[in-house]
Structures are given as C-alpha cells and as structure tokens.
Design an enzyme around this catalytic site. Structure first.
Site, PDB file in Angstrom:
ATOM      1  N   HIS A  72       6.740   9.863 -16.534  1.00  0.00           N
ATOM      2  CA  HIS A  72       6.447   8.530 -17.061  1.00  0.00           C
ATOM      3  C   HIS A  72       5.293   8.611 -18.050  1.00  0.00           C
ATOM      4  CE1 HIS A  72       8.452   5.620 -13.981  1.00  0.00           C
ATOM      5  NE2 HIS A  72       9.285   6.561 -14.403  1.00  0.00           N
ATOM      6  N   TYR A 200       2.935  -3.017 -12.488  1.00  0.00           N
ATOM      7  CA  TYR A 200       1.838  -3.498 -11.648  1.00  0.00           C
ATOM      8  C   TYR A 200       1.662  -4.975 -11.979  1.00  0.00           C
ATOM      9  CZ  TYR A 200       0.319   1.261 -10.418  1.00  0.00           C
ATOM     10  OH  TYR A 200       0.249   2.541  -9.918  1.00  0.00           O
ATOM     11  N   PRO A 292      -4.070   2.091  -2.437  1.00  0.00           N
ATOM     12  CA  PRO A 292      -3.055   2.801  -3.238  1.00  0.00           C
ATOM     13  C   PRO A 292      -2.833   2.238  -4.639  1.00  0.00           C
ATOM     14  CG  PRO A 292      -2.039   1.571  -1.439  1.00  0.00           C
ATOM     15  CD  PRO A 292      -3.497   1.470  -1.252  1.00  0.00           C
ATOM     16  N   LYS A 296      -4.087   7.186  -6.209  1.00  0.00           N
ATOM     17  CA  LYS A 296      -5.042   8.291  -6.161  1.00  0.00           C
ATOM     18  C   LYS A 296      -5.102   9.012  -4.814  1.00  0.00           C
ATOM     19  CE  LYS A 296      -6.027   8.043 -10.297  1.00  0.00           C
ATOM     20  NZ  LYS A 296      -4.974   8.869 -10.848  1.00  0.00           N
ATOM     21  N   TYR A 384      -5.794   7.031 -14.769  1.00  0.00           N
ATOM     22  CA  TYR A 384      -4.503   7.004 -14.068  1.00  0.00           C
ATOM     23  C   TYR A 384      -3.817   8.373 -14.108  1.00  0.00           C
ATOM     24  CZ  TYR A 384      -0.246   4.956 -12.140  1.00  0.00           C
ATOM     25  OH  TYR A 384       0.812   4.660 -11.316  1.00  0.00           O
TER      26      TYR A 384
HETATM   27  P1  FAS Z   1      -1.904  13.037   5.886  1.00  0.00           P
HETATM   28  O1  FAS Z   1      -2.398  11.892   6.720  1.00  0.00           O
HETATM   29  O2  FAS Z   1      -0.724  12.855   5.012  1.00  0.00           O
HETATM   30  O3  FAS Z   1      -1.549  14.277   6.833  1.00  0.00           O
HETATM   31  C1  FAS Z   1      -2.385  14.599   7.936  1.00  0.00           C
HETATM   32  C2  FAS Z   1      -1.526  15.334   8.950  1.00  0.00           C
HETATM   33  O4  FAS Z   1      -2.383  15.753  10.022  1.00  0.00           O
HETATM   34  C3  FAS Z   1      -0.454  14.450   9.554  1.00  0.00           C
HETATM   35  O5  FAS Z   1       0.795  15.093   9.478  1.00  0.00           O
HETATM   36  C4  FAS Z   1      -0.896  14.255  11.001  1.00  0.00           C
HETATM   37  O6  FAS Z   1       0.198  14.191  11.895  1.00  0.00           O
HETATM   38  C5  FAS Z   1      -1.719  15.494  11.252  1.00  0.00           C
HETATM   39  N1  FAS Z   1      -2.769  15.330  12.264  1.00  0.00           N
HETATM   40  C6  FAS Z   1      -3.581  14.279  12.451  1.00  0.00           C
HETATM   41  N2  FAS Z   1      -4.426  14.505  13.475  1.00  0.00           N
HETATM   42  C7  FAS Z   1      -4.134  15.757  13.954  1.00  0.00           C
HETATM   43  C8  FAS Z   1      -4.644  16.572  14.999  1.00  0.00           C
HETATM   44  N3  FAS Z   1      -5.645  16.138  15.766  1.00  0.00           N
HETATM   45  N4  FAS Z   1      -4.089  17.791  15.203  1.00  0.00           N
HETATM   46  C9  FAS Z   1      -3.078  18.237  14.410  1.00  0.00           C
HETATM   47  N5  FAS Z   1      -2.553  17.514  13.385  1.00  0.00           N
HETATM   48  C10 FAS Z   1      -3.075  16.284  13.181  1.00  0.00           C
HETATM   49  N6  FAS Z   1      -1.251   7.390  -1.593  1.00  0.00           N
HETATM   50  C11 FAS Z   1      -0.792   7.117  -2.834  1.00  0.00           C
HETATM   51  O7  FAS Z   1      -1.217   7.790  -3.786  1.00  0.00           O
HETATM   52  N7  FAS Z   1       0.144   6.110  -3.038  1.00  0.00           N
HETATM   53  C12 FAS Z   1       0.639   5.362  -1.986  1.00  0.00           C
HETATM   54  O8  FAS Z   1       1.453   4.472  -2.183  1.00  0.00           O
HETATM   55  C13 FAS Z   1       0.189   5.614  -0.682  1.00  0.00           C
HETATM   56  N8  FAS Z   1       0.668   4.903   0.389  1.00  0.00           N
HETATM   57  C14 FAS Z   1       0.174   5.170   1.648  1.00  0.00           C
HETATM   58  C15 FAS Z   1       0.633   4.447   2.781  1.00  0.00           C
HETATM   59  C16 FAS Z   1       0.121   4.714   4.063  1.00  0.00           C
HETATM   60  C17 FAS Z   1       0.593   3.913   5.261  1.00  0.00           C
HETATM   61  C18 FAS Z   1      -0.859   5.715   4.230  1.00  0.00           C
HETATM   62  C19 FAS Z   1      -1.448   5.987   5.604  1.00  0.00           C
HETATM   63  C20 FAS Z   1      -1.315   6.436   3.120  1.00  0.00           C
HETATM   64  C21 FAS Z   1      -0.793   6.174   1.834  1.00  0.00           C
HETATM   65  N9  FAS Z   1      -1.217   6.902   0.717  1.00  0.00           N
HETATM   66  C22 FAS Z   1      -0.764   6.653  -0.538  1.00  0.00           C
HETATM   67  C23 FAS Z   1      -2.164   7.939   0.850  1.00  0.00           C
HETATM   68  C24 FAS Z   1      -1.436   9.167   1.317  1.00  0.00           C
HETATM   69  O9  FAS Z   1      -0.453   9.510   0.378  1.00  0.00           O
HETATM   70  C25 FAS Z   1      -2.459  10.230   1.542  1.00  0.00           C
HETATM   71  O10 FAS Z   1      -3.372  10.327   0.462  1.00  0.00           O
HETATM   72  C26 FAS Z   1      -1.840  11.575   1.803  1.00  0.00           C
HETATM   73  O11 FAS Z   1      -0.966  11.442   2.886  1.00  0.00           O
HETATM   74  C27 FAS Z   1      -2.982  12.547   2.090  1.00  0.00           C
HETATM   75  O12 FAS Z   1      -2.428  13.694   2.595  1.00  0.00           O
HETATM   76  P2  FAS Z   1      -3.185  14.507   3.766  1.00  0.00           P
HETATM   77  O13 FAS Z   1      -4.623  14.629   3.411  1.00  0.00           O
HETATM   78  O14 FAS Z   1      -2.356  15.705   3.997  1.00  0.00           O
HETATM   79  O15 FAS Z   1      -3.159  13.534   5.044  1.00  0.00           O
HETATM   80  C1  PHB Z   2       4.751   4.384  -4.904  1.00  0.00           C
HETATM   81  O1  PHB Z   2       5.713   4.631  -5.646  1.00  0.00           O
HETATM   82  O2  PHB Z   2       4.823   4.437  -3.643  1.00  0.00           O
HETATM   83  C2  PHB Z   2       3.434   3.989  -5.530  1.00  0.00           C
HETATM   84  C3  PHB Z   2       3.281   4.100  -6.898  1.00  0.00           C
HETATM   85  C4  PHB Z   2       2.068   3.738  -7.476  1.00  0.00           C
HETATM   86  C5  PHB Z   2       1.047   3.275  -6.670  1.00  0.00           C
HETATM   87  C6  PHB Z   2       1.198   3.165  -5.290  1.00  0.00           C
HETATM   88  C7  PHB Z   2       2.407   3.530  -4.715  1.00  0.00           C
HETATM   89  O3  PHB Z   2      -0.146   2.902  -7.236  1.00  0.00           O
END
Ligand code: FAS
Ligand code: PHB
Length: 389
Positions: A72, A200, A292, A296, A384
């Site tokens: 994009h 957005y 989100p 980032k 961005y």
């Molecule tokens: P993660 O949380 O992905 O992974 C951590 C892992 O550690 C998990 O698999 C968990 O099961 C494991 N774990 C936890 N405790 C443990 C323990 N005690 N022992 C062993 N394993 C354990 N980011 C965006 O950029 N755009 C979005 O739209 C967006 N939407 C999101 C929606 C939600 C509901 C959440 C929670 C986050 C969102 N994020 C989004 C942010 C997300 O993408 C995170 O930045 C990303 O998952 C970060 O990756 P990790 O640091 O690997 O953490």
């Molecule tokens: C998504 O596609 O899930 C998405 C894209 C942009 C954002 C947040 C989420 O800023």
C-alpha cells in the site's frame, strides 16, 4: 537441559528472534503456554513496516508474504463525508505491506519446524531465576513434570500478561500507562475490501477503520464503549454503524457478510523501563503496548527484535557486549516515538466522552490542517511507514 537463549512466548516476537538466532547457529528454546493453533487463532495486526518485512527476509521467512501480501502506497483519512489520501510513497519513497499477523506467525511457526527449532507448547508456571546473575535459568512445568533450562540469556517475549516483566523488581522498573475510555470492536468477514487502501474514519459517531487481509477477507473496526461485549453487536448492527461512520460513497459500495471473527480490544498506551535486567531482555508487548490506531504494536515488537538479535550476535560472534548493553536505550528511543504517534492518531480520530465543543473544534482543525498541509502529511507518512531502526 541447557541452551544459549531461552525465549518465553511463541508469538511473533519470540518466533522471529528464535528464527534469526537459529540461522546464525545460536541455540534457543521457545516456551509457549498455549498451543500453536490457539496462538494462530488470535486475530490482531495487519500492517507491516518495511523494517519488519526486511527482518522477515533476513529470517528467510518472506516467500509467502512476498507472494500474497498487498503493498500500500497510502491510506485514506476521512471525517464525515469528506476524505483525503496520505501518499506514503510520495512523502517517504516507501510503502507498507498488508499481511495479517496470523499469517506472519504461521510462516514463522512453519520455518521453526522446518529447522527443527525447539518449541515447547502448553508450558505452565514458567519462572525466571537469577536473571541478575551470570547463570540464569528458567523452570516450567509441562505434562505435569517440572523442567529446568540453564542458559546465557532470557528473552521475555510473553506479551502484556506474561511473567517476564513481573520478574523485574518494582524497585528497578518504572511503568507508564494511559488507558483510553473506549475499545475497538473488530470483525473479520469473507467479503471484498470496501476500498483498495485502508480508510481511517473520524465521524461524530466515533472512529472506524476499514482494512483487509486479502481480496476476499476484510477487517473492520468501530470504536465502541468499554462496557460493550461482542455479543451486544449483531452483524447487522455492526454493518449499519460502520456505514454511518464512513463516507457515503464507500458505505454504498460496502459488501457485507457474516462475521467469522468478532472481538473487542481495549486501548492502552504502556511502557516499562528499563527493558533489560541482568540477563533478561523484554521484547514486544511484554514491554510496551500502543493503541492500534497507528499500526505500531507488531512493528515496534519487530524493532525490539532487531536490536536484541543484533546485540546477541555481536556478543556471541565478537565477544562484544556493546549491543546488549545498549539494547534497552535503543529500543526505548524508538518505542517512545511510536507511542507518541499512536497516541496522536488516537486523539485525532476518536471521539472522547469528555470532549467540549471547543475540543471538537480543535480536533476538526487538526484534521483540516492535515488535509491541507503537505508537511503535516509528510510527518504522518514518515511515522506510519516506520521511523528508522
Ligand atoms: P504476543 O502477545 O503476540 O505473544 C506473546 C506470547 O507469549 C503469546 O503466544 C502467549 O500465549 C505467550 N505467553 C504469555 N505468557 C506466557 C508464559 N507465562 N509462558 C509462556 N508463554 C507465555 N497491533 C497492531 O499493529 N495492529 C492491530 O490491529 C492490533 N490489534 C491487537 C488486538 C489485540 C486484542 C491485542 C491483544 C493486540 C493487538 N495488536 C495490534 C498488538 C499485537 O499485534 C502485538 O503487538 C503483537 O502481538 C506483539 O507480539 P508479541 O510481543 O509476540 O506478543
Ligand atoms: C488491521 O488490519 O487489523 C489494522 C490495520 C491498521 C491499524 C490497525 C489494525 O492501524
């Protein structure tokens, strides 16, 4: 058992670090408390910065991403019925990649398994011991049996609710947090995206985001109350509200369908400092969270992994600890800029319950200035697509 780096967490942070280190002959063990399918079932991020894409290439895990992702060059910002495009390519010379976190994580799992990477699933009671010594070790239980792994370093990639950050004494760590008075209700639908770029949308009813995963898989979000639950929203109610928040020309073209995933994410800004304590390093959501709005979250996890991977490589290959000693400072310097951008985008586009008529005028003026000012658009574009590592 003994390894060089124990990685707690089998999400994108942990898997990417494990893959990068393994390709350099550095031994790791990943401890994941859930199953692979459970981790892959979480629907999260969708936008990858160019730095993330480069890391996936460095890890040898970019083939499917290169084949199936979208590139994009810009995004649409709308407010009410008006809209304008921010052209990333024109301002920065680069673009972003649209490729779901689920697919990133799936590709990383496949790559780890192809290299016989050591991943232990369903681990319980993971504990980090003697992180502030030269001989740290980790204990955990799997299938009812306690295990111990002695190691050189521990990478805490276990997300916001993990054990790693809690291991750092409160006398050492300082936490910064801002909670937002709303959440994002997101759905996934097997329908074609409403537009070829993301939209957005700010509106007097609240924020909305139109995103996608592929030509027939769309991701939509609407700002919702923190007291809402996904069950409060029928698909029809979601579609009707989304249509009220995006420009009429897009609402008319919106192809709706049944949701195949529906969830609410609360929004928070959070940072813990420092991101290192002795032989323990925090990465990704274990150390920081962003709303989100600026896409980032996953991308700051990637820059953490870049800094830590580079530092560990320097340590093991050259016996030089400069990289790991500067890890926390380097990672935090970039994280705080991403926190600011995510906070700014969230304030620009969402409706806050306590906004006064004056506040609403300021918000409208902010959006109008962004619409009319080339430099303002360039600042958004630079943030961005991702600030330099
Ligand atoms: P993660 O949380 O992905 O992974 C951590 C892992 O550690 C998990 O698999 C968990 O099961 C494991 N774990 C936890 N405790 C443990 C323990 N005690 N022992 C062993 N394993 C354990 N980011 C965006 O950029 N755009 C979005 O739209 C967006 N939407 C999101 C929606 C939600 C509901 C959440 C929670 C986050 C969102 N994020 C989004 C942010 C997300 O993408 C995170 O930045 C990303 O998952 C970060 O990756 P990790 O640091 O690997 O953490
Ligand atoms: C998504 O596609 O899930 C998405 C894209 C942009 C954002 C947040 C989420 O800023």
């Amino acid at each position: 058992m003994r390894t060089q780096v124990v990685i707690i967490g089998g999400g994108p942070s942990g898997l990417l670090l494990s893959q990068l280190l393994h390709k350099q002959g550095i031994d790791t063990v990943v401890l994941e408390r859930k199953t692979r399918d459970y981790v892959l079932g979480r629907i999260r991020a969708g936008i990858l910065e160019v730095g993330f894409v480069d890391l996936m290439r460095q890890a040898g895990v970019s083939e499917r991403m290169d084949a199936e992702s979208f590139v994009h060059d810009g995004t649409v910002i709308s407010y009410g019925d008006e809209q304008f495009e921010i052209n990333f390519k024109e301002h920065t010379g680069t673009s972003v990649v649209v490729y779901g976190q689920t697919e990133v994580t799936r590709d990383l799992y496949d790559a780890r398994e192809a290299m016989d990477g050591k991943i232990v699933f369903n681990t319980e009671n993971v504990q980090i011991h003697d992180a502030d010594s030269d001989a740290p070790y980790v204990t955990y239980t799997v299938d009812g049996t306690e295990q111990r792994i002695d190691c050189d370093f521990v990478a805490g990639c276990d997300g916001f609710h993990g054990v790693s950050r809690q291991t750092i004494p409160l006398t050492v760590r300082k936490e910064y947090e801002k909670l937002y008075p709303f959440g994002w209700l997101g759905i996934l639908s097997e329908t074609p995206p409403v537009h070829e770029e993301l939209i957005y949308a700010a509106s007097d009813r609240g924020f909305a985001l139109c995103s996608m995963r592929n030509d027939n898989l769309s991701r939509y979000y609407i700002q919702c109350s923190l007291s809402d639950s996904p069950d409060d929203w029928t698909d029809e109610a979601f579609w009707q509200e989304l249509k009220r928040r995006i420009p009429a020309e897009h609402a008319e073209n919106l192809i709706t369908g049944p949701s195949i995933e529906k969830s609410i994410a609360p929004l928070r800004s959070f940072v813990t400092e420092p991101m290192r304590w002795g032989r323990l390093f925090l990465c990704g959501d274990a150390a920081h969270i962003v709303p989100p709005t600026g896409a980032k979250g996953l991308n700051t996890a990637a820059s953490d992994i870049h800094y830590l991977y580079t530092g560990l490589l320097q340590f093991y290959q050259d016996g030089d600890s400069e990289g790991i000693d500067s890890y926390s400072e380097k990672a935090l310097a970039r994280i705080w800029k991403a926190e600011r951008f995510s906070w700014w985008m969230t304030n620009l586009l969402h409706r806050f319950p306590d906004q006064s008529p004056f506040d609403l005028k300021m918000q409208a003026a902010d959006i109008a200035f962004l619409r009319d000012n080339h430099t303002a658009q360039s600042v958004l574009a630079q943030n961005y697509v991702g600030l330099p590592y």
